[in-house]
Design a protein around this motif. Structure first.
Motif, PDB file in Angstrom:
ATOM      1  N   THR A 399     -23.009  -1.477 -42.862  1.00 14.83           N
ATOM      2  CA  THR A 399     -23.121  -2.313 -44.395  1.00 14.83           C
ATOM      3  C   THR A 399     -23.327  -1.564 -45.398  1.00 14.83           C
ATOM      4  O   THR A 399     -23.001  -2.278 -46.079  1.00 14.83           O
ATOM      5  N   ASP A 404     -18.575   3.179 -47.296  1.00 20.25           N
ATOM      6  CA  ASP A 404     -17.978   2.431 -45.297  1.00 20.25           C
ATOM      7  C   ASP A 404     -16.469   3.416 -45.580  1.00 20.25           C
ATOM      8  O   ASP A 404     -16.257   4.577 -45.157  1.00 20.25           O
ATOM      9  N   GLY A 405     -16.009   2.898 -43.802  1.00 24.90           N
ATOM     10  CA  GLY A 405     -14.801   2.908 -43.300  1.00 24.90           C
ATOM     11  C   GLY A 405     -13.740   3.387 -43.742  1.00 24.90           C
ATOM     12  O   GLY A 405     -13.047   4.271 -43.836  1.00 24.90           O
ATOM     13  N   LYS A 406     -12.565   3.206 -45.431  1.00 25.53           N
ATOM     14  CA  LYS A 406     -12.142   3.175 -45.712  1.00 25.53           C
ATOM     15  C   LYS A 406     -12.556   5.062 -46.074  1.00 25.53           C
ATOM     16  O   LYS A 406     -11.151   5.744 -46.206  1.00 25.53           O
ATOM     17  N   ASP A 407     -14.061   5.233 -46.593  1.00 23.07           N
ATOM     18  CA  ASP A 407     -14.497   6.519 -47.633  1.00 23.07           C
ATOM     19  C   ASP A 407     -14.044   7.090 -46.198  1.00 23.07           C
ATOM     20  O   ASP A 407     -13.474   8.352 -46.492  1.00 23.07           O
ATOM     21  N   LEU A 424     -20.246   6.679 -39.321  1.00 23.54           N
ATOM     22  CA  LEU A 424     -20.925   5.824 -39.800  1.00 23.54           C
ATOM     23  C   LEU A 424     -22.269   5.711 -39.610  1.00 23.54           C
ATOM     24  O   LEU A 424     -23.367   5.218 -39.372  1.00 23.54           O
ATOM     25  N   ARG A 440     -23.487   8.499 -52.488  1.00 24.80           N
ATOM     26  CA  ARG A 440     -21.767   8.427 -52.582  1.00 24.80           C
ATOM     27  C   ARG A 440     -21.749   9.345 -52.051  1.00 24.80           C
ATOM     28  O   ARG A 440     -21.399  10.166 -51.170  1.00 24.80           O
TER      29      ARG A 440
END
Length: 453
Positions: A399, A404-407, A424, A440
């Motif tokens: 975290t 994150d997971g959506k990315d 991840l 990012r």
């Protein structure tokens, strides 16, 4: 000694006296004032029947919290507001369930009311309106003698309420008192009543015991009386379990010393109580060292034992997880050749929130070996290394990553699946060694590269 009683409590007694009823402050608050401790709650006993108490204070300030037992909770209107339990002098019928009387009558005198209480030090009453002290069972004498003694026949008292033996042991540990000989002798005779007590009530007493100045006093009293067999039988195999040159004591004595040496925090002290319970099952002779033993992977065996104990005592799931984490991690050994990445992996494995408790347990464990070591020497450098890592604001959990997971799903064009977590975790492993990667754009590039690999 009674001049610190809050004005709002005095006001409750005064209102009852003005209405023509006796009113005494009773129980643990009077005991604590005599000893010189700051009381928590103040309870009032009165000759007024509960319905009368309701009328005296009115529906705005009186709550019928336990009319069947004669209890009304009075909300004081002074500042600060306080909840004061006001209970009618009462007599009691037989105890049939090891906890509550079958009947309650409200025609008792003060002495009769005090005679149903557990220990003499809790059976003292004080009338603040005229300074009268009622002490029919010499509670003040027992306080001076530092004795925990039941009111009347100890077998009868312990049969009435099965938790009273545990409460007596706990109060002895809290106050630094001894159990009266007859009181202690009655405990083994009344264990059948103790077995009727709920796990939650036992857990709460154990929690208070572990927060006392010297929990070992209470644990030893539990061992002598048979309570330990009922509450923590897993501790018994550690008695007489020999260790090695690094420990002065057997496992049981070492555990008690660790609990006493630990900071007064329930999680840390409960962890100290559980940390070496896997040693008896893993004890093996040390090659070339007669009379010495090894305990390979005892912490892993201990996790299963700790889980069973925590479940039996109905500890909250969060506390169970934390305690099992402490038992699992208490054998951590730091060496100066750890890289910053190794330090981060250690924090990740233990859990950032658990690290302070693990250090506190580890230091108590070292101090209780009985060899005179510096309890902080082994953890001092690791503490400093972790503080440096924390100051660098490094990612220690998934975290903490910049994506994150959506990315991951967007970049890879996939639906929710196990693959997302794996990606991840792979990224986190890279970031643990190279914190500068936690950007990012960089992480998105690494995700795309993993798809092309």
């Amino acid at each position: 000694m009674f001049d610190t009683i809050p004005a709002e409590v005095l006001s409750v007694c005064r209102r009852l006296k003005e209405a023509g009823h006796a009113a005494f402050i009773v129980g643990g608050s009077i005991r604590d004032l005599i000893i010189g401790r700051a009381p928590g709650d103040f309870d009032v006993a009165t000759s007024a029947h509960p319905e009368t108490t309701l009328r005296v204070f009115g529906s705005r300030f009186a709550i019928p919290t336990g009319l069947q037992h004669g209890t009304v909770t009075v909300l004081t209107n002074e500042s600060p507001k306080r909840h004061v339990e006001v209970t009618t002098f009462r007599g009691e019928g037989a105890y049939l369930d090891g906890r509550r009387p079958s009947t309650v009558t409200f025609s008792a005198t003060l002495d009769e009311d005090l005679s149903r209480r557990d220990f003499t030090m809790n059976a003292i009453a004080y009338d603040p309106t005229d300074g009268t002290i009622a002490d029919p069972f010499d509670g003040r004498g027992d306080i001076a003698r530092k004795l925990v003694r039941t009111v009347g026949d100890p077998v009868l008292r312990f049969t009435e309420d099965g938790l009273r033996p545990m409460r007596g042991v706990r109060q002895a540990a809290q106050l630094g008192f001894a159990l009266d000989a007859a009181t202690e002798a009655a405990i083994p005779q009344t264990l059948e009543s103790f077995r009727k007590v709920s796990a939650e009530r036992i857990r709460d007493e154990l929690r208070k015991l572990l927060l006392s100045p010297r929990p070992s006093v209470g644990i030893e009293a539990m061992r002598r009386t048979g309570l330990l067999t009922e509450v923590l039988p897993e501790l018994l195999p550690t008695i007489g379990c020999a260790q090695n040159r690094f420990h002065k004591h057997d496992v049981y004595t070492h555990i008690l010393a660790t609990v006493d040496a630990a900071v007064p925090d329930f999680i840390v002290r409960m962890g100290a109580l559980l940390h070496d319970l896997g040693k008896p099952q893993t004890q093996a002779p040390r090659d070339g060292a007669p009379g010495e033993f090894t305990f390979f992977r005892h912490e892993q065996v201990g996790v299963d034992i700790a889980e069973a104990i925590c479940t039996r005592l109905k500890l909250p799931a969060s506390e169970r997880a934390t305690l099992c984490g402490l038992v699992s991690g208490h054998m951590c050994f730091y060496t100066p050749d750890w890289t910053d990445g190794t330090v981060r992996r250690f924090v990740k494995r233990v859990g950032p929130d658990l690290v302070p408790s693990l250090f506190a347990l580890r230091e108590a464990d070292i101090a209780s070996r009985g060899q005179g070591e510096d309890r902080e020497a082994e953890t001092r450098e690791l503490r400093a290394r972790i503080a440096k890592v924390a100051a660098d604001d490094a990612a220690l959990r998934v975290t903490d990553l910049a994506i994150d997971g959506k990315d991951v799903m967007r970049i890879l064009g996939i639906a929710p699946s196990r693959r997302i977590g794996e990606v991840l975790e792979t990224l986190l492993e890279r970031v643990l060694d190279q914190p500068e990667l936690n950007q990012r754009e960089t992480l998105e590039r690494l995700v795309r590269e993993s798809a092309d690999a």
